[in-house]
Scaffold this motif. Structure first.
Motif, short mmCIF file in Angstrom:
data_model
loop_
_atom_site.label_atom_id
_atom_site.label_comp_id
_atom_site.label_asym_id
_atom_site.label_seq_id
_atom_site.Cartn_x
_atom_site.Cartn_y
_atom_site.Cartn_z
N THR A 180 0.83 -1.17 0.00
CA THR A 180 0.00 0.00 0.00
C THR A 180 0.87 1.24 0.00
O THR A 180 1.85 1.30 0.73
CB THR A 180 -0.89 0.00 1.26
OG1 THR A 180 -1.62 -1.23 1.28
CG2 THR A 180 -1.84 1.15 1.26
N PHE B 247 5.65 9.63 -7.94
CA PHE B 247 4.74 10.06 -9.00
C PHE B 247 4.71 11.58 -9.06
O PHE B 247 4.43 12.23 -8.05
CB PHE B 247 3.31 9.56 -8.75
CG PHE B 247 3.15 8.07 -8.85
CD1 PHE B 247 3.07 7.46 -10.09
CD2 PHE B 247 3.10 7.29 -7.71
CE1 PHE B 247 2.93 6.09 -10.19
CE2 PHE B 247 2.96 5.92 -7.81
CZ PHE B 247 2.87 5.32 -9.05
N THR C 211 -5.43 1.02 -2.12
CA THR C 211 -4.82 1.47 -3.39
C THR C 211 -5.57 0.97 -4.63
O THR C 211 -5.14 1.26 -5.74
CB THR C 211 -3.36 0.99 -3.48
OG1 THR C 211 -3.32 -0.43 -3.47
CG2 THR C 211 -2.52 1.57 -2.37
N ALA D 127 -8.35 1.77 -6.22
CA ALA D 127 -8.80 2.79 -7.17
C ALA D 127 -7.62 3.36 -7.95
O ALA D 127 -7.69 3.55 -9.17
CB ALA D 127 -9.56 3.90 -6.45
N PHE D 128 -6.50 3.61 -7.28
CA PHE D 128 -5.31 4.13 -7.94
C PHE D 128 -4.72 3.11 -8.91
O PHE D 128 -4.34 3.44 -10.03
CB PHE D 128 -4.28 4.54 -6.88
CG PHE D 128 -3.05 5.19 -7.46
CD1 PHE D 128 -3.13 6.39 -8.13
CD2 PHE D 128 -1.82 4.59 -7.31
CE1 PHE D 128 -1.99 7.00 -8.66
CE2 PHE D 128 -0.67 5.18 -7.84
CZ PHE D 128 -0.77 6.39 -8.52
N ASP D 129 -4.66 1.83 -8.47
CA ASP D 129 -4.12 0.78 -9.33
C ASP D 129 -4.94 0.63 -10.61
O ASP D 129 -4.41 0.36 -11.68
CB ASP D 129 -4.09 -0.57 -8.60
CG ASP D 129 -3.01 -0.64 -7.53
OD1 ASP D 129 -2.08 0.18 -7.56
OD2 ASP D 129 -3.11 -1.54 -6.68
N GLY E 251 -6.89 3.03 -11.96
CA GLY E 251 -7.00 4.30 -12.68
C GLY E 251 -5.68 4.92 -13.08
O GLY E 251 -5.07 4.55 -14.09
N LYS E 252 -5.23 5.85 -12.27
CA LYS E 252 -4.06 6.64 -12.64
C LYS E 252 -2.79 5.80 -12.78
O LYS E 252 -1.98 6.04 -13.68
CB LYS E 252 -3.85 7.77 -11.62
CG LYS E 252 -2.94 8.84 -12.13
CD LYS E 252 -3.03 10.10 -11.30
CE LYS E 252 -2.19 11.18 -11.97
NZ LYS E 252 -2.24 12.44 -11.27
N LYS E 253 -2.61 4.81 -11.91
CA LYS E 253 -1.41 3.98 -12.03
C LYS E 253 -1.41 3.20 -13.33
O LYS E 253 -0.38 3.08 -14.00
CB LYS E 253 -1.30 3.03 -10.83
CG LYS E 253 0.07 2.39 -10.70
CD LYS E 253 0.15 1.60 -9.38
CE LYS E 253 1.55 1.27 -8.99
NZ LYS E 253 1.61 0.51 -7.75
N TYR F 28 -0.33 5.46 -16.02
CA TYR F 28 1.13 5.58 -16.03
C TYR F 28 1.75 4.35 -16.71
O TYR F 28 2.63 4.48 -17.56
CB TYR F 28 1.69 5.66 -14.61
CG TYR F 28 1.54 7.00 -13.94
CD1 TYR F 28 2.25 8.11 -14.37
CD2 TYR F 28 0.73 7.14 -12.82
CE1 TYR F 28 2.13 9.33 -13.73
CE2 TYR F 28 0.60 8.35 -12.17
CZ TYR F 28 1.31 9.45 -12.64
OH TYR F 28 1.19 10.65 -11.99
#
Length: 195
Positions: free
Chosen positions: A2, A31, A118, A120-122, A124-126, A129
């Motif tokens: 995390t 990031f 994490t 949602a980040f994994d 979406g934005k990750k 990237y």
């Protein structure tokens, strides 16, 4: 694992690498100029990671494959950002950012075991990237709460195709790596809470 944001002014990638290479206690993802501390993972996350790494290693070794993997502690570079995927698979020789040999630049498959903090980040934005890595062909998300795996595969057109596997009888069929993994093996020795 995390990631948690750290209170600090923006820094350059060079400043990040100097700090990270000197850090013995905590790993950080990086990031857009900001640090995110990686906090420990729980038993279920660790067991899934060990199962995945073990199954992949055994298959690559048995097939005398050109593919190999790193687990947890191999940093991956994405443009000016840096991450620590749960599992990263590469083909042929591992390519690194510099002579420290601690930052991989040629992943073919990245696997993330989803954490509540994490997820949602994994997704979406990750993932956005990750799509900037030219060698990356598959992004795989592994649930900790049920027999469920999601697979994003880059097609020749550059578009990403979605697939999912749910249930103990399913087999994850990786497209960029000649490998099939039964979900029963990925989730071996995992007990799920009943609702």
């Amino acid at each position: 694992m995390t990631a948690q944001p750290q209170e600090k002014d923006k820094m350059t990638p060079a400043e990040y690498l100097a700090l990270e290479r000197g850090s013995l206690d905590v790993k950080h993802e990086f990031f857009d100029g900001y640090l995110f501390a990686m906090v420990g993972a729980g038993r279920r996350h660790n067991r899934i990671n060990v199962n995945l790494a073990g199954e992949l290693r055994n298959k690559f070794k048995a097939d005398n494959s050109a593919f190999n993997l790193f687990s947890n502690d191999m940093r991956v570079k994405i443009d000016q950002n840096y991450v620590y995927p749960d599992i990263v698979i590469y083909c042929g020789d591992a390519q690194f950012e510099d002579d420290e040999f601690d930052t991989l630049t040629n992943p073919v498959v990245i696997m993330e075991i989803l954490s509540d903090s994490t997820e949602a980040f994994d997704r979406g934005k990750k993932f956005a990237y990750y799509q900037a890595i030219p060698t990356l062909q598959e992004y795989i998300l592994v649930s900790q709460h049920e027999y469920f795996i999601e697979q994003f595969t880059r097609k020749n057109s550059g578009k990403w195709e979605y697939g999912s596997y749910k249930g103990t009888n399913q087999v994850l069929k990786m497209e960029s790596v000649p490998c099939e993994l039964p979900l029963s093996e990925i989730y071996w020795d995992i007990e799920f809470e009943s609702f």
